[in-house]
Scaffold this motif. Structure first.
Motif: not given
Length: 512
Positions: A90, A93, A184
């Motif tokens: 994460e 990302y 997302r």
């Protein structure tokens, strides 16, 4: 020229010896906080980072957070605060999505090794060039994260003086990531003007006390804590009592010891404080003068309990990351209506709309739309998703509300949390409010679960009140007597805890 770091710089210039932060036995004056922020700015400049660059920060409520936050702002770069619970994947990302060039992360603990996770995520991100660890041990020049440069070794020799970069009001100061309940996470781009105006308006709404001491338990990486505690507090020259992790007994102890005058929290924090006082006979801190709630709707039963216990009411407000965050508030000088999110703050307009953006007159219900100085520039690098929520300066929130004849708004629920049972719309919050009036219910979360015949069925997850016993069938029968046939829960599950975000919001998606 307008730079959000002025909230620190002005206070450091005018009141250098006033205490800005309390953390354990540490008492840090404004002059020192500004000096370290200047050194952070010089460090970033020496590494070629400046205006337009993005710098990420993962850190709980520790003195490091303002040091780095304002240091980044001084260079003209953009701060990207990240949730402390992110996994390496994460982290990668978020760093790639915001195109971060540098990253500061707290080392963490063996139980929560955020520094190690951050470094692994950083290593997977091609564009990220500089990584600095914020060590758990004060002023340490080494850390448990192998290969990572610590902030103290990097700051060695850096000048304590820095001339803040000239930034335009519309330059991006902060990118705040939405929690990603739908798809997302997206980065809301907030300008220096967005953030500074929100801090000023929030500050002007409250009378200045002789002493201004804020218990800072809301995470500073989140918009609520950042604006309503840190930026506003630093502008006011208040003292921030830092709490890295909220725990009700410790919070009450800090309130008493440090003579805290203001507490801002989310509903679950208020519930936890009251539960602790009632269960253990904890002494109510008499110094507390202002209590503010946001982040989710505060149940009316909790509001009543707080008023009875503390002798004054909680002021509820409303906002989102996309609105810097404060949009409306129960404001001083106007009646405080329990259960309401108040009226729009200065310079902000609100209205109710339907799914096609048409304005709804009267009481509603409808979706809240907001326009004003607090609205984000858009989602970073997401023009299509920005266009879905922004139109002619208005931002659609996804929150359903009603409005009374005095212009006060009342949140009904999140549009996406609405349950459609057999063709009827059911708002979980309404069901939760009723269930909380039952003496055996301490906390509750209501969700829709799949059902063959009705599409969705209503299910309640309940934390029982201490020392009480109630069976699921008994509670369902009680609910049936107290609400419409299509609204009452057909399923009840008892839990000791409910899943929550790092900011204390109940994670309903994990219950569905």
């Amino acid at each position: 020229m307008l730079n959000l770091s002025i909230v620190l710089e002005d206070s450091a210039r005018e009141a250098p010896d006033d205490i800005a932060m309390v953390f354990g036995d540490l008492r840090l004056p404004y002059s020192m906080v500004n000096t370290v922020a200047n050194q952070v700015a010089n460090l970033l400049t020496s590494r070629g980072i400046g205006k337009g660059d993005k710098v990420a920060l993962t850190c709980p409520n520790l003195p490091y957070f303002p040091f780095v936050y304002y240091g980044i702002l001084k260079t003209g770069a953009t701060v990207v605060p990240l949730n402390v619970l992110l996994t390496p994947r994460e982290v990668a990302y978020h760093l790639a999505d915001c195109e971060a060039k540098a990253f500061f992360s707290f080392e963490g603990t063996p139980e929560l090794p955020m520094g190690q996770r951050a470094y692994e995520g950083f290593a997977e991100t091609p564009g990220a060039e500089h990584f600095f660890i914020l060590p758990a041990a004060a002023f340490a020049t080494t850390s448990s994260v192998e290969g990572a440069e610590t902030i103290w070794s990097a700051l060695d020799g850096m000048s304590p003086v820095y001339e803040t970069a000239g930034t335009a009001p519309d330059d991006t100061a902060v990118i705040l990531y939405t929690s990603g309940t739908t798809g997302r996470p997206k980065g809301a781009e907030l300008s220096h003007q967005n953030m500074l105006m929100n801090a000023i308006v929030s500050d002007e709404m409250f009378l200045r006390q002789e002493r201004n001491v804020f218990l800072t338990a809301l995470p500073l990486f989140h918009s609520f804590g950042q604006t309503v505690l840190m930026n506003m507090g630093f502008r006011r020259r208040a003292t921030l009592v830092l709490m890295p992790r909220f725990e009700p007994g410790e919070a009450l102890e800090l309130m008493r010891r440090e003579q805290v005058t203001k507490f801002a929290g989310v509903p679950t924090m208020y519930w936890a404080l009251l539960s602790k006082i009632h269960a253990d006979g904890e002494e109510v801190p008499m110094s507390l003068k202002v209590a503010v709630s946001g982040g989710a709707a505060l149940p009316v039963e909790v509001l009543k309990d707080f008023h009875t216990t503390f002798g004054f009411g909680v002021l509820e407000g409303y906002g989102l990351s996309e609105t810097s965050p404060v949009a409306s508030f129960n404001q001083l000088g106007r009646p405080n209506k329990p259960g309401s999110i108040g009226t729009p703050v200065w310079g902000v307009e609100m209205k109710l709309i339907d799914a096609e953006w048409n304005t709804l007159e009267g009481t509603g219900p409808g979706e809240i739309a907001i326009r004003g100085h607090n609205i984000m520039k858009g989602y970073y690098n997401r023009p299509e998703e920005s266009a879905e929520v922004l139109r002619d300066g208005w931002f659609r929130t996804g929150d359903i509300a009603q409005r009374d004849e005095d212009g006060y708004y009342y949140i009904v629920d999140r549009a996406k949390d609405m349950i459609i049972r057999g063709g009827f719309n059911v708002y979980p919050r309404e069901v939760e409010e009723v269930l909380l009036t039952h003496p055996s219910v301490s906390l509750v979360a209501v969700v829709g679960v799949p059902h063959e015949r009705h599409g969705e069925e209503i299910k309640a997850y309940v934390i029982p009140a201490p020392g009480t016993t109630v069976g699921a069938d008994e509670l369902i029968a009680w609910a049936k007597d107290n609400m419409a046939a299509y609204k009452y829960p057909r399923e009840v599950e008892f839990r000791e805890t409910l899943p929550m975000t790092a900011t204390g919001k109940i994670l309903k998606r994990e219950l569905r």
